[in-house]
Design an enzyme around this catalytic site. Sequence first.
Site, PDB file in Angstrom:
ATOM      1  N   ASP A 141       0.849  -1.069  -0.003  1.00 49.13           N
ATOM      2  CA  ASP A 141      -0.039   0.207  -0.091  1.00 49.13           C
ATOM      3  C   ASP A 141       0.868   1.279   0.007  1.00 49.13           C
ATOM      4  O   ASP A 141       0.503   2.159   0.876  1.00 49.13           O
ATOM      5  CB  ASP A 141      -1.039   0.074   1.190  1.00 49.13           C
ATOM      6  CG  ASP A 141      -2.034   1.046   0.922  1.00 49.13           C
ATOM      7  OD1 ASP A 141      -2.365   1.457  -0.042  1.00 49.13           O
ATOM      8  OD2 ASP A 141      -2.666   1.473   2.313  1.00 49.13           O
ATOM      9  N   GLN A 252      -3.313  -5.224   5.801  1.00 54.79           N
ATOM     10  CA  GLN A 252      -3.130  -4.435   6.866  1.00 54.79           C
ATOM     11  C   GLN A 252      -4.102  -4.537   7.991  1.00 54.79           C
ATOM     12  O   GLN A 252      -5.301  -4.354   7.852  1.00 54.79           O
ATOM     13  CB  GLN A 252      -3.415  -3.069   6.091  1.00 54.79           C
ATOM     14  CG  GLN A 252      -2.509  -2.495   5.152  1.00 54.79           C
ATOM     15  CD  GLN A 252      -2.795  -1.464   4.321  1.00 54.79           C
ATOM     16  OE1 GLN A 252      -3.819  -1.516   3.531  1.00 54.79           O
ATOM     17  NE2 GLN A 252      -2.135  -0.320   4.359  1.00 54.79           N
ATOM     18  N   ARG A 282       3.009  12.973  10.367  1.00 50.94           N
ATOM     19  CA  ARG A 282       1.758  12.821   9.623  1.00 50.94           C
ATOM     20  C   ARG A 282       1.158  11.567  10.379  1.00 50.94           C
ATOM     21  O   ARG A 282       1.580  10.316  10.002  1.00 50.94           O
ATOM     22  CB  ARG A 282       1.797  12.692   8.178  1.00 50.94           C
ATOM     23  CG  ARG A 282       0.474  12.564   7.269  1.00 50.94           C
ATOM     24  CD  ARG A 282       0.720  11.992   6.090  1.00 50.94           C
ATOM     25  NE  ARG A 282      -0.263  11.832   5.082  1.00 50.94           N
ATOM     26  CZ  ARG A 282      -0.967  10.603   5.020  1.00 50.94           C
ATOM     27  NH1 ARG A 282      -0.643   9.661   5.744  1.00 50.94           N
ATOM     28  NH2 ARG A 282      -1.965  10.406   4.074  1.00 50.94           N
ATOM     29  N   ASP A 284      -1.470   8.831  10.074  1.00 55.70           N
ATOM     30  CA  ASP A 284      -2.192   8.309   8.696  1.00 55.70           C
ATOM     31  C   ASP A 284      -3.587   7.900   9.479  1.00 55.70           C
ATOM     32  O   ASP A 284      -3.840   7.097  10.338  1.00 55.70           O
ATOM     33  CB  ASP A 284      -1.490   7.302   8.254  1.00 55.70           C
ATOM     34  CG  ASP A 284      -2.202   6.557   6.905  1.00 55.70           C
ATOM     35  OD1 ASP A 284      -2.630   7.359   6.002  1.00 55.70           O
ATOM     36  OD2 ASP A 284      -2.558   5.463   6.904  1.00 55.70           O
ATOM     37  N   GLU A 326      -4.458  13.198   9.153  1.00 54.49           N
ATOM     38  CA  GLU A 326      -4.908  12.812   7.719  1.00 54.49           C
ATOM     39  C   GLU A 326      -6.331  12.188   7.906  1.00 54.49           C
ATOM     40  O   GLU A 326      -6.470  11.065   8.433  1.00 54.49           O
ATOM     41  CB  GLU A 326      -3.944  11.868   7.299  1.00 54.49           C
ATOM     42  CG  GLU A 326      -4.241  11.553   5.736  1.00 54.49           C
ATOM     43  CD  GLU A 326      -5.105  10.262   5.306  1.00 54.49           C
ATOM     44  OE1 GLU A 326      -5.418  10.229   4.196  1.00 54.49           O
ATOM     45  OE2 GLU A 326      -5.027   9.373   6.141  1.00 54.49           O
ATOM     46  N   HIS A 395      -1.011  11.523  -3.115  1.00 54.78           N
ATOM     47  CA  HIS A 395      -0.825  10.447  -3.650  1.00 54.78           C
ATOM     48  C   HIS A 395      -2.121   9.431  -3.765  1.00 54.78           C
ATOM     49  O   HIS A 395      -2.063   8.457  -4.142  1.00 54.78           O
ATOM     50  CB  HIS A 395       0.260   9.766  -2.769  1.00 54.78           C
ATOM     51  CG  HIS A 395      -0.258   9.239  -1.333  1.00 54.78           C
ATOM     52  ND1 HIS A 395      -0.592  10.489  -0.527  1.00 54.78           N
ATOM     53  CD2 HIS A 395      -0.669   8.228  -0.608  1.00 54.78           C
ATOM     54  CE1 HIS A 395      -0.953   9.893   0.721  1.00 54.78           C
ATOM     55  NE2 HIS A 395      -1.312   8.620   0.342  1.00 54.78           N
ATOM     56  N   ARG A 520      -4.241   4.311  -8.243  1.00 56.35           N
ATOM     57  CA  ARG A 520      -3.555   5.394  -7.727  1.00 56.35           C
ATOM     58  C   ARG A 520      -1.948   5.432  -8.118  1.00 56.35           C
ATOM     59  O   ARG A 520      -1.512   6.480  -8.023  1.00 56.35           O
ATOM     60  CB  ARG A 520      -3.510   5.355  -5.953  1.00 56.35           C
ATOM     61  CG  ARG A 520      -5.059   5.487  -5.561  1.00 56.35           C
ATOM     62  CD  ARG A 520      -5.004   5.514  -4.023  1.00 56.35           C
ATOM     63  NE  ARG A 520      -4.673   4.118  -3.545  1.00 56.35           N
ATOM     64  CZ  ARG A 520      -4.567   3.814  -2.038  1.00 56.35           C
ATOM     65  NH1 ARG A 520      -4.598   4.577  -1.376  1.00 56.35           N
ATOM     66  NH2 ARG A 520      -4.068   2.680  -1.899  1.00 56.35           N
TER      67      ARG A 520
HETATM   68  C1  OTU Z   1      -4.492   6.730   4.096  1.00 53.00           C
HETATM   69  O1  OTU Z   1      -5.718   7.021   3.331  1.00 53.00           O
HETATM   70  C2  OTU Z   1      -3.532   6.934   3.091  1.00 53.00           C
HETATM   71  O2  OTU Z   1      -3.088   8.087   2.525  1.00 53.00           O
HETATM   72  C3  OTU Z   1      -3.497   5.898   1.906  1.00 53.00           C
HETATM   73  O3  OTU Z   1      -2.471   5.951   0.914  1.00 53.00           O
HETATM   74  C4  OTU Z   1      -3.521   4.486   2.336  1.00 53.00           C
HETATM   75  O4  OTU Z   1      -4.050   3.548   1.370  1.00 53.00           O
HETATM   76  C5  OTU Z   1      -4.578   4.456   3.654  1.00 53.00           C
HETATM   77  O5  OTU Z   1      -4.559   5.679   4.385  1.00 53.00           O
HETATM   78  C6  OTU Z   1      -4.252   3.132   4.539  1.00 53.00           C
HETATM   79  O6  OTU Z   1      -3.010   3.337   5.186  1.00 53.00           O
HETATM   80  O7  OTU Z   1      -7.441   6.505   5.436  1.00 53.00           O
HETATM   81  O8  OTU Z   1      -8.234   8.752   6.664  1.00 53.00           O
HETATM   82  O9  OTU Z   1      -9.821   7.446   0.129  1.00 53.00           O
HETATM   83  O10 OTU Z   1      -8.166   8.833   1.076  1.00 53.00           O
HETATM   84  O11 OTU Z   1      -7.600   5.322   2.376  1.00 53.00           O
HETATM   85  C7  OTU Z   1      -8.241   8.692   5.149  1.00 53.00           C
HETATM   86  C8  OTU Z   1      -8.710   6.711   0.357  1.00 53.00           C
HETATM   87  C9  OTU Z   1      -7.342   7.420   4.776  1.00 53.00           C
HETATM   88  C10 OTU Z   1      -7.999   7.392   1.031  1.00 53.00           C
HETATM   89  C11 OTU Z   1      -8.001   6.617   2.659  1.00 53.00           C
HETATM   90  C12 OTU Z   1      -7.009   7.306   3.598  1.00 53.00           C
END
Ligand code: OTU
Length: 648
Positions: A141, A252, A282, A284, A326, A395, A520
């Site tokens: 991922d 995951q 950041r 996630d 995020e 990304h 993506r």
């Molecule tokens: C984030 O994404 C990351 O930016 C993605 O690249 C990863 O695939 C994902 O986590 C898992 O680690 O969780 O709070 O709509 O915007 O998956 C938002 C898809 C997330 C992404 C969503 C996002």
Amino acid sequence: MYEQASHALLNEILLDLKPEIGNFRLRHFYTRLGANFYNIHSLFHLLYGDRPDFKEQMVSLVETLALRYIERAPHLRKSDLARERDYNWFLSQKWVGMALYCDRFAGDLKGLRARLPYLQELGINLVHVMPILDCPEGASDGGYAVRDFHRVDARFGSNEDLEALAATLKKRDMLLVLDVVVNHTSDEHEWAQRARMGEKKYQDYYYVFDNREIPDAYEEAMPEVFPETAPENFTWNEAMGKWVMTVFNNYQWDLNYHNPAVLIEMVDIILFWANKGVDILRLDAVAFLWKKPGSTCQNEREAHLLLQLMKDCCQVTAPGVLFIAEAIVSPGEITKYFGDDAIMAKECEIAYNATLMALLWDAVATRNARLLNLGVQHLPAKLERATWLNYVRCHDDIGLGFDDNDARLAGYDPASHRRFLIDYFTGRFEGSPARGLPFGENPKTGDARISGSLASLAGLESALESGSEEAIDTAIRTIVLLHATILSFGGLPLFYYGDAIGMLNNVEYLADPAQRDDNRWAHRSRFDWDQAQKRHQPGTVEQRIFGALKKLIALRKETPAFSDFDNREVLATGNPNLLALYRNARPNARVLVIGNFNDHPQTLDVAPLRVRGLFQQDSMLDLCTGTRIALDDGMLAIPPLSFYWLTD
Ligand code: OTU
């Protein structure tokens, strides 16, 4: 929780700490612990207060904070103190960021050090290096399936290389942003492996179930994040003979924060990277941190409590380090990740402005700013010491996360308008110049998102193919207008590598079995340094984009009104194609930002703006061109897909 009880517990904990901790000079640590302990204790109690081992867990948390403090290098402690003093430092307009994959941009971490001059040439002084921690070979991922949270992946270099990069950046007054994937681990992480081998301790790190009873209850209310490639939210693990929660990809595994040991591990990991010299972390997928059957398992109150706790812990050990949330969720939910006063404390200082991002793409497709105006006006107020991370492209896929009510106010049916936008950007809509790809289409819900590079979505790919000068010009204007908006909006602008030279979609991912099902990767290309060279050749597409962005970045940095002190007002213009932002700093430093999202020239009647003291004369100075823009009979003319940054 009573303050007194809290103090008594703190004293007990301090006596219980490992003896080596007492031997260090921990002056600032104790002051900060004292200041934050009441919050930490209260939050920890709210989450874990009913456990018999509550106190032991508290001791273990405080010990973690102390040990990481002892380890923190003197220059980082110094920077903590400086940032505590100048606590609004990150709200300044001087910061402009870029997100990049170190391998795709520069080979590895050493290569990235060598490529810093490119970033500096553009004016970038904050670098978000996309995930670089150890991941399994094959699908991971894009680095978000971490196998070892303490080690840089050998493909990118070593921990020492990262520290060297951090030191180099510091010398150049640049900031380093790194990811901490707080929500899940790779199924190859040691914890997952030990869980698989049957160790109960590590099975308790995840959401693991013997049968479908609880998973089925969860599924009733949980949406799917990747419906095409990873439908549903649980995966059967044969070795363990159990179901494990896997909200994202099936490799995951979601961490279970009902277990305080998980939180303590994660706080330790956060501080580990803080101690490596990272300025901003950041975090996630923070919306997903807490799962509860019957809920969507997003934006739960406990997810906020966890983030508050992480922040308070970071305040004790590494107070100079900031968090980016995020959370790609609805506009009303995102601001809560700054920290809602109603709960307890602050959370993340910075949050992805996914709302603005979606609104900007709406304006591109509709060629008007109707929804953009409404969405920006209705952006919930945020805390003072907090700021938006404003971006056009990243990304990930683009989710159309604007507010349904705003869509209705703009005159659309939300569902069919989203359908139109998907069709527009994936080129299914007759006449659309966009070359995006549909991502995450879910036939059950009708949802879909969009992949594709900024330039391809803005029409550059089709324009170059057609060879039409006019279409190329339109695409370039669109690209620059979008960036001009995030640069002047208020907040931290984050560019995406490749966009400043107009990089298009790339199909190489289709040849890689680990990537081909996830489009993506179409907008995660290897950076093309030959193409980048063209930024110095006058008249090339690359030079037209890069040159314009470079200039805008420099202007932003010189313009105090572009800092973020809640000094933005959306002005009504009466023209639905325009977005007008009044960036009000000191009387003579204010700027009127006007963007025309239509492909025809527009006019603006400035009479109503005169009450704000604007247009006292019949012209204003445009910062971008350095020329005075004169009114014509009280009307301001704005060329197609362009903008002004007007000042007195
Ligand atoms: C984030 O994404 C990351 O930016 C993605 O690249 C990863 O695939 C994902 O986590 C898992 O680690 O969780 O709070 O709509 O915007 O998956 C938002 C898809 C997330 C992404 C969503 C996002």
